[in-house]
Design a protein around this motif. Sequence first.
Motif, PDB file in Angstrom:
ATOM      1  N   VAL A   1       0.834  -1.196   0.000  1.00  0.00           N
ATOM      2  CA  VAL A   1       0.000   0.000   0.000  1.00  0.00           C
ATOM      3  C   VAL A   1       0.872   1.252   0.000  1.00  0.00           C
ATOM      4  O   VAL A   1       1.678   1.468   0.907  1.00  0.00           O
ATOM      5  CB  VAL A   1      -0.951   0.004   1.223  1.00  0.00           C
ATOM      6  CG1 VAL A   1      -1.612   1.373   1.391  1.00  0.00           C
ATOM      7  CG2 VAL A   1      -2.021  -1.068   1.067  1.00  0.00           C
ATOM      8  N   LYS A   2       0.695   2.082  -1.015  1.00  0.00           N
ATOM      9  CA  LYS A   2       1.459   3.331  -1.152  1.00  0.00           C
ATOM     10  C   LYS A   2       0.615   4.555  -0.798  1.00  0.00           C
ATOM     11  O   LYS A   2       1.125   5.684  -0.768  1.00  0.00           O
ATOM     12  CB  LYS A   2       1.973   3.468  -2.580  1.00  0.00           C
ATOM     13  CG  LYS A   2       2.780   2.279  -3.075  1.00  0.00           C
ATOM     14  CD  LYS A   2       3.958   1.978  -2.155  1.00  0.00           C
ATOM     15  CE  LYS A   2       4.757   0.771  -2.665  1.00  0.00           C
ATOM     16  NZ  LYS A   2       5.809   0.365  -1.700  1.00  0.00           N
ATOM     17  N   GLY A   3      -0.657   4.362  -0.561  1.00  0.00           N
ATOM     18  CA  GLY A   3      -1.551   5.448  -0.192  1.00  0.00           C
ATOM     19  C   GLY A   3      -2.938   4.893   0.050  1.00  0.00           C
ATOM     20  O   GLY A   3      -3.235   3.746  -0.302  1.00  0.00           O
ATOM     21  N   ILE A   4      -3.809   5.702   0.678  1.00  0.00           N
ATOM     22  CA  ILE A   4      -5.158   5.253   1.031  1.00  0.00           C
ATOM     23  C   ILE A   4      -6.167   6.271   0.534  1.00  0.00           C
ATOM     24  O   ILE A   4      -5.984   7.485   0.703  1.00  0.00           O
ATOM     25  CB  ILE A   4      -5.308   5.086   2.552  1.00  0.00           C
ATOM     26  CG1 ILE A   4      -4.319   4.033   3.076  1.00  0.00           C
ATOM     27  CG2 ILE A   4      -6.744   4.689   2.914  1.00  0.00           C
ATOM     28  CD1 ILE A   4      -4.301   3.922   4.590  1.00  0.00           C
ATOM     29  N   LEU A   5      -7.224   5.788  -0.100  1.00  0.00           N
ATOM     30  CA  LEU A   5      -8.332   6.641  -0.516  1.00  0.00           C
ATOM     31  C   LEU A   5      -9.544   6.331   0.354  1.00  0.00           C
ATOM     32  O   LEU A   5     -10.040   5.206   0.359  1.00  0.00           O
ATOM     33  CB  LEU A   5      -8.670   6.400  -1.990  1.00  0.00           C
ATOM     34  CG  LEU A   5      -9.921   7.109  -2.525  1.00  0.00           C
ATOM     35  CD1 LEU A   5      -9.831   8.615  -2.307  1.00  0.00           C
ATOM     36  CD2 LEU A   5     -10.147   6.792  -4.002  1.00  0.00           C
ATOM     37  N   VAL A   6     -10.001   7.330   1.120  1.00  0.00           N
ATOM     38  CA  VAL A   6     -11.211   7.218   1.933  1.00  0.00           C
ATOM     39  C   VAL A   6     -12.340   7.898   1.159  1.00  0.00           C
ATOM     40  O   VAL A   6     -12.245   9.097   0.839  1.00  0.00           O
ATOM     41  CB  VAL A   6     -11.034   7.898   3.312  1.00  0.00           C
ATOM     42  CG1 VAL A   6     -12.317   7.783   4.124  1.00  0.00           C
ATOM     43  CG2 VAL A   6      -9.860   7.271   4.063  1.00  0.00           C
ATOM     44  N   ASN A   7     -13.370   7.154   0.833  1.00  0.00           N
ATOM     45  CA  ASN A   7     -14.479   7.686   0.037  1.00  0.00           C
ATOM     46  C   ASN A   7     -15.785   7.314   0.724  1.00  0.00           C
ATOM     47  O   ASN A   7     -16.254   6.181   0.617  1.00  0.00           O
ATOM     48  CB  ASN A   7     -14.430   7.126  -1.379  1.00  0.00           C
ATOM     49  CG  ASN A   7     -15.416   7.817  -2.310  1.00  0.00           C
ATOM     50  OD1 ASN A   7     -15.992   8.853  -1.962  1.00  0.00           O
ATOM     51  ND2 ASN A   7     -15.603   7.266  -3.501  1.00  0.00           N
ATOM     52  N   ILE A   8     -16.362   8.259   1.468  1.00  0.00           N
ATOM     53  CA  ILE A   8     -17.520   7.960   2.308  1.00  0.00           C
ATOM     54  C   ILE A   8     -18.653   8.937   2.030  1.00  0.00           C
ATOM     55  O   ILE A   8     -18.437  10.152   1.918  1.00  0.00           O
ATOM     56  CB  ILE A   8     -17.136   7.993   3.804  1.00  0.00           C
ATOM     57  CG1 ILE A   8     -16.242   6.786   4.117  1.00  0.00           C
ATOM     58  CG2 ILE A   8     -18.374   7.982   4.698  1.00  0.00           C
ATOM     59  CD1 ILE A   8     -15.791   6.698   5.551  1.00  0.00           C
ATOM     60  N   PHE A   9     -19.851   8.392   1.889  1.00  0.00           N
ATOM     61  CA  PHE A   9     -21.052   9.209   1.739  1.00  0.00           C
ATOM     62  C   PHE A   9     -21.724   9.337   3.101  1.00  0.00           C
ATOM     63  O   PHE A   9     -22.076   8.337   3.730  1.00  0.00           O
ATOM     64  CB  PHE A   9     -22.025   8.584   0.739  1.00  0.00           C
ATOM     65  CG  PHE A   9     -23.324   9.345   0.624  1.00  0.00           C
ATOM     66  CD1 PHE A   9     -23.378  10.545  -0.061  1.00  0.00           C
ATOM     67  CD2 PHE A   9     -24.480   8.871   1.221  1.00  0.00           C
ATOM     68  CE1 PHE A   9     -24.558  11.258  -0.158  1.00  0.00           C
ATOM     69  CE2 PHE A   9     -25.670   9.572   1.133  1.00  0.00           C
ATOM     70  CZ  PHE A   9     -25.720  10.778   0.439  1.00  0.00           C
ATOM     71  N   GLY A  10     -21.879  10.566   3.542  1.00  0.00           N
ATOM     72  CA  GLY A  10     -22.455  10.819   4.860  1.00  0.00           C
ATOM     73  C   GLY A  10     -23.961  10.917   4.808  1.00  0.00           C
ATOM     74  O   GLY A  10     -24.524  12.014   4.712  1.00  0.00           O
ATOM     75  N   GLY A  11     -24.616   9.796   4.868  1.00  0.00           N
ATOM     76  CA  GLY A  11     -26.065   9.785   4.936  1.00  0.00           C
ATOM     77  C   GLY A  11     -26.513   9.491   6.349  1.00  0.00           C
ATOM     78  O   GLY A  11     -27.047  10.350   7.058  1.00  0.00           O
ATOM     79  N   ILE A  12     -26.260   8.276   6.794  1.00  0.00           N
ATOM     80  CA  ILE A  12     -26.593   7.899   8.169  1.00  0.00           C
ATOM     81  C   ILE A  12     -25.661   8.608   9.146  1.00  0.00           C
ATOM     82  O   ILE A  12     -26.071   9.098  10.193  1.00  0.00           O
ATOM     83  CB  ILE A  12     -26.474   6.370   8.334  1.00  0.00           C
ATOM     84  CG1 ILE A  12     -27.475   5.664   7.420  1.00  0.00           C
ATOM     85  CG2 ILE A  12     -26.707   5.959   9.783  1.00  0.00           C
ATOM     86  CD1 ILE A  12     -27.353   4.155   7.423  1.00  0.00           C
ATOM     87  N   VAL A  13     -24.379   8.671   8.782  1.00  0.00           N
ATOM     88  CA  VAL A  13     -23.387   9.303   9.645  1.00  0.00           C
ATOM     89  C   VAL A  13     -22.965  10.640   9.033  1.00  0.00           C
ATOM     90  O   VAL A  13     -22.787  10.748   7.814  1.00  0.00           O
ATOM     91  CB  VAL A  13     -22.153   8.376   9.826  1.00  0.00           C
ATOM     92  CG1 VAL A  13     -21.524   8.038   8.500  1.00  0.00           C
ATOM     93  CG2 VAL A  13     -21.144   9.010  10.757  1.00  0.00           C
TER      94      VAL A  13
END
Length: 404
Positions: free
Chosen positions: A327-339
Amino acid sequence: MNLHEYQGKEILKSYGVPIQEGVVVDSLDKAEEAAKKLSADTGTEWYVVKAQIHAGGRGKGTVEETGSKGVVLAKGLGEVKNTVDGILGKHLVTLQTNGVGKKVNKVLIAEDAYAPDFDACSEFYMSVLLNRGTGRNIIMYSTEGGMNIEEVAEKTPHLIFKEEIDPKVGLQGFQCRKIAFNLGLTGTAMKNMTKFVAKLYAAYVGADASMFEINPVLKTGDDRIIAVDSKVTLDDSALFRHPGFEDLRDTSEEDPTEVEAKAAGLNYVNLDGNVGCMVNGAGLAMSTMDIIKLSGGEPANFLDVGGTADAERVAKAFNIILKDPNVKGILVNIFGGIVRCDRVANGVVQAYKSIGNINVPIIVRLQGTNAVEAKEIIDNSGLNVYSAITLQDAADRVKELIVD
């Protein structure tokens, strides 16, 4: 969930499928006693010792420490202990394992189902699985069973037959007879194969399996039909209907990181890429993996944190992703509906600080409730964390910070 051969055979037997009988042992001291018991129950004088690992090609595989094969015939009680000693506790390397192989923690001591007339026996291949293209179950079968079935599929695919089953009506008797006929059987053998197919399909449906593979299905010299091997995959989503099946899981055969993620309540699958993914929702996860590939990277994992993305959960997810040295990097992709997105952003910042030394860039795209506030939290964190707004922004960040 994958099962060992002996576990799959237990399910088959519970549905009336004739099997090659055997006794599983996990220590050398139990080998001779198990063979004696098997001999008393079946009358067998020769024994087949089989490594129990979640990998195919055991008969062609090699035990690193001793040079033994993963499936060995012991000609008499006197050979059993030495044969087991050559396999148990050692590492078996097959075409479906890595170079290190898999450690053999158990062996199955089975009856020699080919005796007394080996030359009169015939080996067939048979499997039951779902044809996702048609939404129907399918029985695949061939007259060319045995260790070289992969070559048959590659070089002579016309020798592999398929029979589709409409799930609304189930397997019909004429289909069982057709399968037996295509295998070239007549008389008693044909009748027994017809019964075998019907019971095998009943086991597949009744166990909520994803696949049952029997290779070989053996026709003995006296026209009995027996499952000599079994490779079974159960549908994890249906385990709640079979409380006892969860106990069949052998975590020592699974990816340790995936086991850890499951214990933490995370949906995680390890892949071969260089960009870690942390997403909420399977559909968004698949889209995120596409984004990574379009940007020139390769997804290193599938990780769905679910509807809760607090600091503790995010930290666990980061730790699991970072176990992969690729792993050379991390992509966090989150839709904030419930949270809410700002809570997720705070969770990312807190998790980053709690872990400490993270030496790869983290790209965070948060959309939904309080997305603007979330971006400000990320931008003002002072950490090696970069915000993105659109999917294109995320793709550009991956290309800039990880791929290039």
